[in-house]
Design a protein around this motif. Structure first.
Motif, PDB file in Angstrom:
ATOM      1  N   LEU A   6      41.089  66.436 -13.255  1.00 50.26           N
ATOM      2  CA  LEU A   6      42.453  65.239 -13.374  1.00 50.26           C
ATOM      3  C   LEU A   6      41.387  64.179 -13.781  1.00 50.26           C
ATOM      4  CD1 LEU A   6      45.227  66.548 -11.493  1.00 50.26           C
ATOM      5  CD2 LEU A   6      45.809  66.120 -13.483  1.00 50.26           C
ATOM      6  N   ASN A   7      42.617  62.811 -14.399  1.00 46.71           N
ATOM      7  CA  ASN A   7      41.872  61.200 -14.242  1.00 46.71           C
ATOM      8  C   ASN A   7      43.050  60.905 -12.976  1.00 46.71           C
ATOM      9  OD1 ASN A   7      40.319  61.749 -17.367  1.00 46.71           O
ATOM     10  ND2 ASN A   7      39.472  60.840 -15.471  1.00 46.71           N
ATOM     11  N   VAL A   8      42.664  59.709 -12.421  1.00 46.44           N
ATOM     12  CA  VAL A   8      43.989  59.173 -11.902  1.00 46.44           C
ATOM     13  C   VAL A   8      44.107  57.551 -11.873  1.00 46.44           C
ATOM     14  CG1 VAL A   8      44.343  58.631  -9.543  1.00 46.44           C
ATOM     15  CG2 VAL A   8      43.663  60.929  -9.856  1.00 46.44           C
ATOM     16  N   THR A   9      45.117  56.975 -12.452  1.00 41.94           N
ATOM     17  CA  THR A   9      44.745  55.619 -12.323  1.00 41.94           C
ATOM     18  C   THR A   9      45.798  54.728 -11.515  1.00 41.94           C
ATOM     19  OG1 THR A   9      44.861  53.511 -14.565  1.00 41.94           O
ATOM     20  CG2 THR A   9      46.178  55.703 -14.585  1.00 41.94           C
ATOM     21  N   ILE A  10      46.549  53.992 -11.895  1.00 39.68           N
ATOM     22  CA  ILE A  10      47.181  52.714 -11.792  1.00 39.68           C
ATOM     23  C   ILE A  10      48.590  53.896 -11.165  1.00 39.68           C
ATOM     24  CG2 ILE A  10      48.338  50.282 -11.398  1.00 39.68           C
ATOM     25  CD1 ILE A  10      46.207  49.236 -12.700  1.00 39.68           C
ATOM     26  N   GLY A  65      38.859  66.952  -0.315  1.00 45.75           N
ATOM     27  CA  GLY A  65      37.520  66.938  -0.305  1.00 45.75           C
ATOM     28  C   GLY A  65      37.283  65.621  -1.092  1.00 45.75           C
ATOM     29  N   LEU A  66      35.608  65.444  -0.708  1.00 48.66           N
ATOM     30  CA  LEU A  66      35.796  63.480  -0.831  1.00 48.66           C
ATOM     31  C   LEU A  66      34.296  63.547  -1.745  1.00 48.66           C
ATOM     32  CD1 LEU A  66      37.806  60.600   0.384  1.00 48.66           C
ATOM     33  CD2 LEU A  66      38.290  61.463  -1.623  1.00 48.66           C
ATOM     34  N   SER A  67      33.808  63.444  -2.919  1.00 47.41           N
ATOM     35  CA  SER A  67      32.098  62.979  -3.251  1.00 47.41           C
ATOM     36  C   SER A  67      31.891  61.435  -2.003  1.00 47.41           C
ATOM     37  CB  SER A  67      31.450  62.341  -4.947  1.00 47.41           C
ATOM     38  OG  SER A  67      32.349  61.086  -4.947  1.00 47.41           O
ATOM     39  N   VAL A 100      38.445  60.036 -10.441  1.00 47.74           N
ATOM     40  CA  VAL A 100      38.581  62.252 -11.513  1.00 47.74           C
ATOM     41  C   VAL A 100      38.258  62.393  -9.921  1.00 47.74           C
ATOM     42  CG1 VAL A 100      36.834  62.886 -11.960  1.00 47.74           C
ATOM     43  CG2 VAL A 100      36.502  60.525 -12.195  1.00 47.74           C
ATOM     44  N   ILE A 101      39.083  63.881 -10.405  1.00 50.11           N
ATOM     45  CA  ILE A 101      39.369  65.358  -9.458  1.00 50.11           C
ATOM     46  C   ILE A 101      39.084  66.126 -10.307  1.00 50.11           C
ATOM     47  CG2 ILE A 101      41.191  66.641  -8.289  1.00 50.11           C
ATOM     48  CD1 ILE A 101      43.197  63.719  -8.520  1.00 50.11           C
ATOM     49  N   LYS A 102      38.244  67.032  -9.555  1.00 48.14           N
ATOM     50  CA  LYS A 102      37.510  68.429 -10.072  1.00 48.14           C
ATOM     51  C   LYS A 102      37.895  69.834  -9.591  1.00 48.14           C
ATOM     52  CE  LYS A 102      33.673  70.852 -10.668  1.00 48.14           C
ATOM     53  NZ  LYS A 102      31.702  70.917 -11.262  1.00 48.14           N
ATOM     54  N   ILE A 103      38.852  70.141 -10.027  1.00 46.10           N
ATOM     55  CA  ILE A 103      39.445  71.448  -9.335  1.00 46.10           C
ATOM     56  C   ILE A 103      38.422  72.556  -9.634  1.00 46.10           C
ATOM     57  CG2 ILE A 103      41.410  72.698 -10.075  1.00 46.10           C
ATOM     58  CD1 ILE A 103      43.167  70.479 -10.461  1.00 46.10           C
ATOM     59  N   HIS A 105      36.197  62.269  -6.904  1.00 43.31           N
ATOM     60  CA  HIS A 105      34.932  61.339  -6.977  1.00 43.31           C
ATOM     61  C   HIS A 105      35.948  60.042  -7.492  1.00 43.31           C
ATOM     62  CE1 HIS A 105      32.472  65.394  -7.194  1.00 43.31           C
ATOM     63  NE2 HIS A 105      33.737  65.614  -7.373  1.00 43.31           N
ATOM     64  N   ASN A 106      34.993  59.128  -7.616  1.00 40.92           N
ATOM     65  CA  ASN A 106      34.724  57.472  -8.626  1.00 40.92           C
ATOM     66  C   ASN A 106      33.995  57.661  -9.861  1.00 40.92           C
ATOM     67  OD1 ASN A 106      35.035  54.810  -9.298  1.00 40.92           O
ATOM     68  ND2 ASN A 106      36.391  55.067  -7.569  1.00 40.92           N
ATOM     69  N   SER A 107      34.046  57.133 -10.466  1.00 40.49           N
ATOM     70  CA  SER A 107      33.273  57.125 -11.447  1.00 40.49           C
ATOM     71  C   SER A 107      33.784  55.557 -12.212  1.00 40.49           C
ATOM     72  CB  SER A 107      34.022  58.729 -13.236  1.00 40.49           C
ATOM     73  OG  SER A 107      34.946  58.134 -13.758  1.00 40.49           O
ATOM     74  N   ASP A 108      34.559  55.551 -11.827  1.00 39.92           N
ATOM     75  CA  ASP A 108      34.858  54.166 -12.396  1.00 39.92           C
ATOM     76  C   ASP A 108      33.371  52.725 -11.715  1.00 39.92           C
ATOM     77  OD1 ASP A 108      37.493  53.548 -13.488  1.00 39.92           O
ATOM     78  OD2 ASP A 108      38.963  53.256 -11.321  1.00 39.92           O
ATOM     79  N   ASN A 109      32.752  53.226 -11.091  1.00 45.25           N
ATOM     80  CA  ASN A 109      31.844  52.449 -10.105  1.00 45.25           C
ATOM     81  C   ASN A 109      30.695  52.354 -11.218  1.00 45.25           C
ATOM     82  OD1 ASN A 109      31.111  54.751  -9.015  1.00 45.25           O
ATOM     83  ND2 ASN A 109      29.268  54.061  -8.811  1.00 45.25           N
ATOM     84  N   TYR A 110      30.454  53.468 -11.953  1.00 48.17           N
ATOM     85  CA  TYR A 110      29.752  54.235 -12.811  1.00 48.17           C
ATOM     86  C   TYR A 110      30.183  53.031 -14.165  1.00 48.17           C
ATOM     87  CZ  TYR A 110      26.847  56.177 -16.718  1.00 48.17           C
ATOM     88  OH  TYR A 110      26.285  56.684 -17.390  1.00 48.17           O
ATOM     89  N   GLY A 111      30.988  52.942 -14.338  1.00 45.61           N
ATOM     90  CA  GLY A 111      31.840  52.967 -16.186  1.00 45.61           C
ATOM     91  C   GLY A 111      31.276  51.303 -15.986  1.00 45.61           C
TER      92      GLY A 111
END
Length: 247
Positions: free
Chosen positions: A60-64, A76-78, A89-92, A101-107
């Protein structure tokens, strides 16, 4: 065998970049028999129903506005997501565990980096939501200090009324992480003194629709280098795909 499913969790997300992006990605690659759905919920309390009613979900992606409030529902969290305090970002897992997870920082980091010059040492981050936390984390990784701006001053930030000419002399990167100016309400913008932007400034807007917000237009009119959030979105989406496919 049922098709594997991905999706986006958010509120009022009919405009979603993610659904279009991943659906087109899956259509281009015939080996990817996946679907991508929007899960538009009015309250994060409805999040468990999404998981229960969609047993084939694997990511899943998660937004505002749920990047922070979704955390208590996860197993759990990365390390990165834990440090940032926000999840997009959620990995199941195969065992059914939900890992944030968080990929916003990378982007954001990848989108901003090409614009940086030696004098870009300090940044103002307009807004204090989940995306702003990822932006602050990325800036720290780049060796750039940041200050949050919100309606009320705090330990970590200032309020809009405190921004003046000397602020712009000190801070040469201004980032809009608020939703102000997002389509369809495109005539609004953060209340900052745009006349103090110069050619030394970067104005970065996390919004991608419209391509040029009022925030960017006003900054550009005073010579600032501008960038919208589209490249950041593409970067974070590709990172999300990478996270989902890690085994």
């Amino acid at each position: 065998m049922s098709r594997k499913q991905f999706g986006l969790v958010g509120k009022n997300i009919s405009y979603s970049f993610s659904k279009k992006y991943f659906t087109e990605r899956f259509q281009k690659d015939n080996t990817l028999d996946f679907t991508y759905e929007n899960f538009d919920i009015q309250d994060i309390a409805d999040f468990p129903k999404i998981i229960k009613n969609n047993p084939n979900l694997i990511g899943l992606n998660v937004t505002i506005p749920y990047k922070e409030t979704v955390i208590p529902f996860l197993n759990g969290l990365s390390e990165t997501a834990e440090k940032i305090g926000a999840v997009n970002v959620i990995k199941i897992t195969k065992e059914g565990e939900l890992i944030g997870h968080n990929s916003d920082n990378y982007g954001f980091k990848k989108a901003l980096e090409p614009l940086l010059q030696p004098h870009h040492k300090k940044a103002l981050i307009l807004g204090t939501g989940g995306a702003s936390k990822a932006v602050a984390f990325a800036l720290e990784e780049l060796g750039i200090s940041s200050t949050f701006v919100s309606r009320k001053a705090s330990e970590r930030g200032i309020n809009y009324e405190q921004i003046n000419a000397s602020t712009f002399d000190d801070y040469h990167i201004i980032i809009n992480s608020t939703p102000l100016g997002t389509s369809p309400i495109t005539d609004v913008f953060p209340a900052i003194p745009f006349e103090y932007f110069t050619t030394k400034h970067i104005a970065f807007d996390l919004i991608y629709n419209p391509a040029e917000t009022q925030f960017l237009k006003k900054a550009k009119a005073n010579g600032a280098i501008i960038k919208n959030g589209l490249e950041m979105l593409v970067n974070q989406a590709e990172k999300a795909w990478e996270i989902w496919n890690e085994f």
